[in-house]
Design a protein around this motif. Structure first.
Motif, PDB file in Angstrom:
ATOM      1  N   GLN A 291       0.836  -1.202   0.000  1.00  0.00           N
ATOM      2  CA  GLN A 291       0.000   0.000   0.000  1.00  0.00           C
ATOM      3  C   GLN A 291       0.874   1.256   0.000  1.00  0.00           C
ATOM      4  OE1 GLN A 291      -2.230   0.598   3.594  1.00  0.00           O
ATOM      5  NE2 GLN A 291      -3.308   2.400   2.837  1.00  0.00           N
ATOM      6  N   GLU A 292       1.894   1.261   0.834  1.00  0.00           N
ATOM      7  CA  GLU A 292       2.780   2.420   0.919  1.00  0.00           C
ATOM      8  C   GLU A 292       3.551   2.616  -0.381  1.00  0.00           C
ATOM      9  OE1 GLU A 292       4.674   5.731   2.472  1.00  0.00           O
ATOM     10  OE2 GLU A 292       2.977   4.590   3.269  1.00  0.00           O
ATOM     11  N   LEU A 293       4.033   1.537  -0.962  1.00  0.00           N
ATOM     12  CA  LEU A 293       4.796   1.633  -2.208  1.00  0.00           C
ATOM     13  C   LEU A 293       3.953   2.178  -3.355  1.00  0.00           C
ATOM     14  CD1 LEU A 293       6.789  -1.727  -2.068  1.00  0.00           C
ATOM     15  CD2 LEU A 293       7.736   0.568  -1.868  1.00  0.00           C
ATOM     16  N   LEU A 294       2.700   1.716  -3.433  1.00  0.00           N
ATOM     17  CA  LEU A 294       1.834   2.116  -4.533  1.00  0.00           C
ATOM     18  C   LEU A 294       1.169   3.470  -4.305  1.00  0.00           C
ATOM     19  CD1 LEU A 294       0.056  -1.257  -5.420  1.00  0.00           C
ATOM     20  CD2 LEU A 294       2.109  -0.272  -6.424  1.00  0.00           C
ATOM     21  N   GLY A 295       1.160   3.941  -3.076  1.00  0.00           N
ATOM     22  CA  GLY A 295       0.537   5.226  -2.782  1.00  0.00           C
ATOM     23  C   GLY A 295      -0.972   5.147  -2.716  1.00  0.00           C
ATOM     24  N   HIS A 296      -1.514   3.987  -2.310  1.00  0.00           N
ATOM     25  CA  HIS A 296      -2.959   3.851  -2.169  1.00  0.00           C
ATOM     26  C   HIS A 296      -3.430   4.559  -0.903  1.00  0.00           C
ATOM     27  CE1 HIS A 296      -3.077  -0.065  -4.757  1.00  0.00           C
ATOM     28  NE2 HIS A 296      -3.193   1.025  -5.491  1.00  0.00           N
TER      29      HIS A 296
END
Length: 325
Positions: A291-296
């Protein structure tokens, strides 16, 4: 949509313009998102005013008090607007998105004092069928990178750029708009991370691997200077005319590269982003990290990828386990 917007009464047109400024300048949404939200509001106000042959709603008149098209905007009008689109065959996903747009607009109008109450809080819409596009298998992703690297071996600046672009997209899973917006100073080669400006102007740091580092360094050292002009600024990825590469060009690059992989589903940058997320989860990454990597904004969005992973595991089981059938 521009023609429809031009037919709105002058006061309604001003409201649309103010709302557009709010979305762009205050909320910091992308140009694509702003166009979608504004288009939905234009459709709603056109429905209210009965322009382009649509009959005006009950209670709407040409009198000055209704000139802005908002005095009669209530839950009944919102529901009628959605019902009209449902009757015209709009998908559940489209209806859900337009309902969300209407709620966002009515909340803004209420805060601005244009509506005495907010009718959008009572507006329900069908849940969209949330599906993801096809993803590459890990071996297909590896082949994609090999094909891209082979094209870059001749050293042509555009080929070097395309290889670095594809490697960084898959390595980070960033959105195509985020990638095109990167500047040279956004890359930290020592820590091997890139600073990304995501939706809502939120920054995040995303790591990338050694193959992406090599491709990016090669492009910056041997390719970028050949395309750079006075208009290039600090942009990492440049078009053939020296300006910052635009998302349409990047999409064409990805589509063409994926098409060179036998058996791979046709996909653009968004499919490559989904592939990266799926491969992370299959490799053991936890949802919060992805989630953090994708910016969700929410974990619920990231959880969609677990469904893809489970379905793929089931398909492998059905094909390979002797007791699957």
């Amino acid at each position: 949509m521009a023609r429809l917007r031009a037919t709105l009464p002058r006061a309604a047109g001003r409201i649309v313009a103010d709302y557009e400024d709010h979305l762009r300048d205050e909320r910091g949404l992308s140009a694509h998102t702003v166009r979608a939200y504004v288009g939905d509001v234009v459709s709603l106000l056109a429905f209210v005013h009965g322009v382009t042959g649509v009959e005006p709603q009950d209670g709407v008149s040409d009198s000055p008090e209704h000139a802005d098209g908002l005095a009669c905007l209530d839950i009944g009008v919102l529901r009628a607007w959605l019902a009209r689109q449902r009757d015209e065959g709009r998908s559940r996903t489209t209806l859900a998105r337009r309902a969300a747009s209407a709620r966002t607009f009515s909340a803004w109008a209420h805060r601005r004092g244009l509506l005495e109450s907010d009718p959008g809080v009572r507006l329900a819409a069908p849940r969209p069928h949330r599906t993801l596009p096809g993803v590459l298998r890990t071996d297909e992703a590896e082949q994609l990178m090999r094909v891209s690297a082979t094209g870059a071996e001749e050293g042509h600046p555009v080929a070097l750029r395309d290889h670095a672009l594809i490697e960084l997209l898959y390595a980070t899973g960033v959105r195509i708009s985020e990638l095109c917006g990167l500047d040279v100073e956004d890359v930290d080669f020592d820590r091997r991370v890139v600073r990304v400006l995501g939706k809502g102007r939120k920054q995040r740091m995303v790591p990338f691997g050694l193959p992406a580092e090599r491709a990016l360094r090669t492009w910056l050292r041997h390719g970028r200077a050949s395309l750079a002009t006075a208009d290039s600024g600090a942009a990492i990825f440049l078009g053939v005319r020296g300006r910052r590469v635009d998302p349409r060009t990047a999409r064409r690059v990805v589509h063409a590269a994926v098409a060179s992989v036998p058996g791979a589903a046709d996909m653009g940058p968004h499919g490559l982003r989904h592939s990266a997320a799926t491969h992370l989860l299959e490799g053991g990454a936890d949802l919060r990290s992805v989630q953090e990597l994708l910016g969700h904004a929410t974990l619920a969005t990231t959880q969609l990828y677990t469904h893809v992973t489970v379905e793929r595991l089931k398909a492998i089981h059905d094909q390979t386990h002797p007791r699957a059938q």
